[in-house]
Design a protein around this motif. Structure first.
Motif, PDB file in Angstrom:
ATOM      1  N   THR A 108     -55.121 -21.426  25.089  1.00  0.00           N
ATOM      2  CA  THR A 108     -55.217 -20.575  23.873  1.00  0.00           C
ATOM      3  C   THR A 108     -56.236 -21.180  23.008  1.00  0.00           C
ATOM      4  O   THR A 108     -56.219 -22.396  22.683  1.00  0.00           O
ATOM      5  CB  THR A 108     -53.800 -20.644  23.201  1.00  0.00           C
ATOM      6  N   VAL A 109     -57.012 -20.524  22.278  1.00  0.00           N
ATOM      7  CA  VAL A 109     -58.096 -20.686  21.663  1.00  0.00           C
ATOM      8  C   VAL A 109     -57.637 -20.503  19.704  1.00  0.00           C
ATOM      9  O   VAL A 109     -57.222 -19.325  19.612  1.00  0.00           O
ATOM     10  CB  VAL A 109     -59.462 -19.919  21.762  1.00  0.00           C
ATOM     11  N   LEU A 110     -57.806 -21.495  19.066  1.00  0.00           N
ATOM     12  CA  LEU A 110     -57.150 -21.491  17.749  1.00  0.00           C
ATOM     13  C   LEU A 110     -58.038 -20.562  17.045  1.00  0.00           C
ATOM     14  O   LEU A 110     -59.231 -20.801  17.366  1.00  0.00           O
ATOM     15  CB  LEU A 110     -56.806 -22.957  17.207  1.00  0.00           C
ATOM     16  N   ASP A 149     -46.375 -27.382  23.899  1.00  0.00           N
ATOM     17  CA  ASP A 149     -47.570 -27.895  24.347  1.00  0.00           C
ATOM     18  C   ASP A 149     -48.033 -27.661  25.614  1.00  0.00           C
ATOM     19  O   ASP A 149     -49.308 -27.091  25.696  1.00  0.00           O
ATOM     20  CB  ASP A 149     -47.702 -29.496  24.018  1.00  0.00           C
ATOM     21  N   ILE A 150     -47.139 -28.002  26.488  1.00  0.00           N
ATOM     22  CA  ILE A 150     -47.436 -27.676  27.970  1.00  0.00           C
ATOM     23  C   ILE A 150     -48.098 -26.373  28.149  1.00  0.00           C
ATOM     24  O   ILE A 150     -48.938 -25.979  28.755  1.00  0.00           O
ATOM     25  CB  ILE A 150     -46.447 -27.984  28.801  1.00  0.00           C
ATOM     26  N   GLN A 151     -47.091 -25.256  27.437  1.00  0.00           N
ATOM     27  CA  GLN A 151     -47.465 -23.929  27.780  1.00  0.00           C
ATOM     28  C   GLN A 151     -48.723 -23.464  26.878  1.00  0.00           C
ATOM     29  O   GLN A 151     -49.344 -22.746  27.687  1.00  0.00           O
ATOM     30  CB  GLN A 151     -46.189 -23.076  26.958  1.00  0.00           C
ATOM     31  N   ILE A 152     -48.987 -23.937  25.880  1.00  0.00           N
ATOM     32  CA  ILE A 152     -50.140 -23.717  25.192  1.00  0.00           C
ATOM     33  C   ILE A 152     -51.512 -23.945  26.031  1.00  0.00           C
ATOM     34  O   ILE A 152     -52.564 -23.407  26.214  1.00  0.00           O
ATOM     35  CB  ILE A 152     -50.332 -24.296  23.913  1.00  0.00           C
ATOM     36  N   LEU A 153     -51.537 -25.381  26.518  1.00  0.00           N
ATOM     37  CA  LEU A 153     -52.408 -25.883  27.614  1.00  0.00           C
ATOM     38  C   LEU A 153     -52.733 -24.955  28.665  1.00  0.00           C
ATOM     39  O   LEU A 153     -53.841 -24.653  29.243  1.00  0.00           O
ATOM     40  CB  LEU A 153     -52.346 -27.452  27.911  1.00  0.00           C
TER      41      LEU A 153
END
Length: 606
Positions: free
Chosen positions: A92-94, A84-88
């Motif tokens: 990243t746009v879903l 989750d930290i990496q995605i934030l």
């Protein structure tokens, strides 16, 4: 429980968790059942707080619930947190969700449901599912409903909502327009009253200025009279001394036998005494407050005063003589007598009671533009098709019906007109106004025949007695007056109201008067004695008008809040109350043709 001797601690942890933590993954050697575990008594001593060091561990909301401590779950949670930290960090746009178009059969079903076509919907569903069962149609080839139809449905729904909103807005606008008209009427009403108050204020200011000038013109005369008073006092003293000396001489001459004083000297002495008595009367009148100075006609001194008479004294003498002549003429005229046996109204026998329901199908027939300022009163001639209108432009006009041609115009009041009333014979007219006067007009000549003065403020209403010899008036000064037309004087002043008297009317063919006042009461008076016989209470606001029926058994009154009340004149109790507010009721009257009552609720008569 302690670990057995010879067994490494890692092995004990593997057995407790049920997993293999050996790096190589090799199976451990089996442990014999005998002597694998043993019990040992251990004594735990309480450690000192000074020897222990504590480290606070931050709570990141990823704590494992108690009773579910599992190493694998803990590792999995740590990995998810790192992901989750990496995605934030990468922001990243879903991918957006794919919009599924509505199928044709669903579109048709929704349309039929929306239009409430239930039978058509049942037929369509039956045939559609029968077609599906047969497999005679390729459903994939039909495809979905284009976006245009969906957008049209949405637009139609939005259009319907907008039409509803438009309808509500139109209703609100209509209501606001009605409120605006109502507010404009109230504004015009209050503006009219404001103009009247301003006119009354200006009239009072002008009267005060006139009184000041009037009193200032008397100051030189009073000063001269005081000087004459002192001079005459000196002459009086000298004359008294001379008289004493003359009396002494007379006595001495009489004792000695000398003839009496000559006739000339005796007349001079009498004239001096008369002059002294006249001056004493004049000074007494001045002290009391009467400004009129009687003319002293005594021999040569009077001729001397006439020769030295100035223009002011001359005007005063002429005005005094004119006033004396008028007073003498009025005193010579006899007062009218109130009739004792009043005959009933002769028109009642001709009027029969109409039992048919009243029809209020009135329509506007014509508009007469007669005055430049608002109209305050309209009355009909008792026997002819003629009406008289009074206005704030200080004029009254007689108009012939139905053409509306002006037959006569009356001017003479110095302020706005408030009311007018026809003489029972119809050949005279009484008017009242803001100039505190009541004027009587001869309609055959179009001239003012008599003016009654006596009120201190504006006169609101006037009325004729059925006999035609008396006129009654109601004023802002909280009083009403009864005037005798023949003797041209006020017969009675009616005291009792505590506020402005707004309306007055004689009972038909009777000596009873009805007054309506701003103190919220109605009063009935005996015109022969000037005393109040009865008062009626019930209104909560200022009463603007009151009247009798032609039969005289019912009284109607209206107040400033639009409430109209009917009273039983015989029992002196209220019958019914009608609320037609909040606009004020300015005038109330009875329609003799249908036996019903009409009330004027509008603040102005257009």
């Amino acid at each position: 429980m302690a670990a057995p001797r010879g067994v490494p601690p890692l092995r004990v942890l593997e057995e407790a968790l049920g997993i293999d933590l050996t790096p190589g993954g090799d199976a451990p050697e089996p442990v014999a059942a005998e002597g694998a575990y043993y019990l040992e008594q251990v004594t735990i001593t309480e450690a000192s707080e000074d020897d222990c060091e504590y480290e606070e561990i931050p709570d990141d909301n990823f704590s494992i619930p108690e009773g579910e401590e599992d190493l694998a779950k803990a590792i999995h949670m740590v990995q998810e947190q790192a992901t989750d930290i990496q995605i934030l960090e990468q922001k990243t746009v879903l991918p957006s969700r794919h919009v599924v178009h509505e199928a044709i059969e669903d579109f048709l079903c929704n349309f039929l449901i929306k239009m409430e076509m239930t039978r058509t919907l049942d037929c369509f569903q039956a045939e559609w599912y029968e077609l599906i069962q047969k497999g005679g149609t390729d459903l994939k080839a039909l495809g979905n409903v284009p976006d245009v139809y969906s957008q049209v449905m949405l637009l139609e729904s939005e259009n319907k909502n907008l039409k509803k909103d438009l309808k509500h807005f139109r209703q609100a606008a209509e209501k606001a327009r009605e409120e605006l008209l109502k507010t404009q009427k109230e504004r015009d009403f209050h503006r009219m009253h404001h103009k009247r108050i301003v006119q009354e204020k200006n009239k009072l200011i002008a009267d005060l200025k006139g009184l000041k000038l009037h009193y200032a013109s008397y100051e030189p005369t009073i000063r001269v009279l005081h000087e004459k008073h002192h001079a005459l006092l000196k002459e009086k003293m000298l004359t008294s001394l001379e008289r004493d000396q003359a009396v002494g001489k007379h006595i001495r001459y009489k004792d000695k036998g000398i003839p009496h004083i000559t006739e000339v000297k005796r007349r001079n002495l009498e004239s001096c005494l008369c002059q002294i008595s006249g001056l004493q009367t004049t000074l007494k009148n001045i002290d009391i407050g009467h400004i009129q100075v009687p003319v002293i006609k005594v021999g040569h001194s009077c001729e001397k005063e006439n020769k030295s008479e100035g223009p002011t004294q001359k005007c005063l003498r002429e005005a005094r003589e004119e006033n004396d002549n008028k007073t003498k003429m009025r005193n010579e005229r006899k007062d009218s007598e109130f009739p004792t046996d009043m005959q009933p109204d002769p028109n009642l026998s001709a009027c029969k009671e109409n039992l048919c329901p009243a029809k209020f199908d009135y329509k506007l027939n014509n508009i007469f533009r007669l005055h430049e300022l608002p109209v305050s009163c309209i009355v009909m001639h008792p026997s002819k098709d003629i009406l008289v209108s009074c206005s704030e432009d200080r004029l009254w006009k007689m108009v012939g019906l139905p053409k509306g041609n002006v037959l006569l115009t009356g001017s003479g009041h110095t302020d706005w007109l408030s009311d007018c009333c026809f003489h029972p014979s119809g050949n005279k007219l009484a008017t009242s106004g803001g100039d505190t006067t009541i004027k009587l007009w001869d309609l055959s000549k179009g001239e003012c025949m008599l003016t009654f003065e006596g009120h201190n403020h504006a006169v609101w209403s006037c009325t004729w007695h059925s006999g035609g010899d008396f006129v009654a008036s109601a004023s802002l000064d909280m009083t009403s007056k009864i005037w005798d037309v023949n003797s041209e004087r006020c017969r009675y002043t009616l005291y009792g109201h505590t506020d402005s008297v707004n309306s007055i009317e004689f009972f038909p063919f009777s000596n009873t008067l009805l007054t309506a006042s701003a103190d919220k009461t109605l009063s009935m008076w005996d015109a022969r004695t000037g005393k109040c016989e009865q008062s009626l209470y019930g209104h909560m606001h200022s009463i603007n008008d009151a009247t009798f029926t032609s039969r005289g058994h019912i009284i109607a009154s209206c107040d400033a809040r639009g409430v109209t009340k009917l009273w039983d004149f015989r029992k002196l109790i209220p019958i019914v109350s009608i609320d037609m507010g909040p606009s004020p009721g300015n005038e109330v009257n009875f329609d003799s043709t249908v036996g019903t009552m009409h009330s004027q609720d509008t603040p102005l008569v257009n």
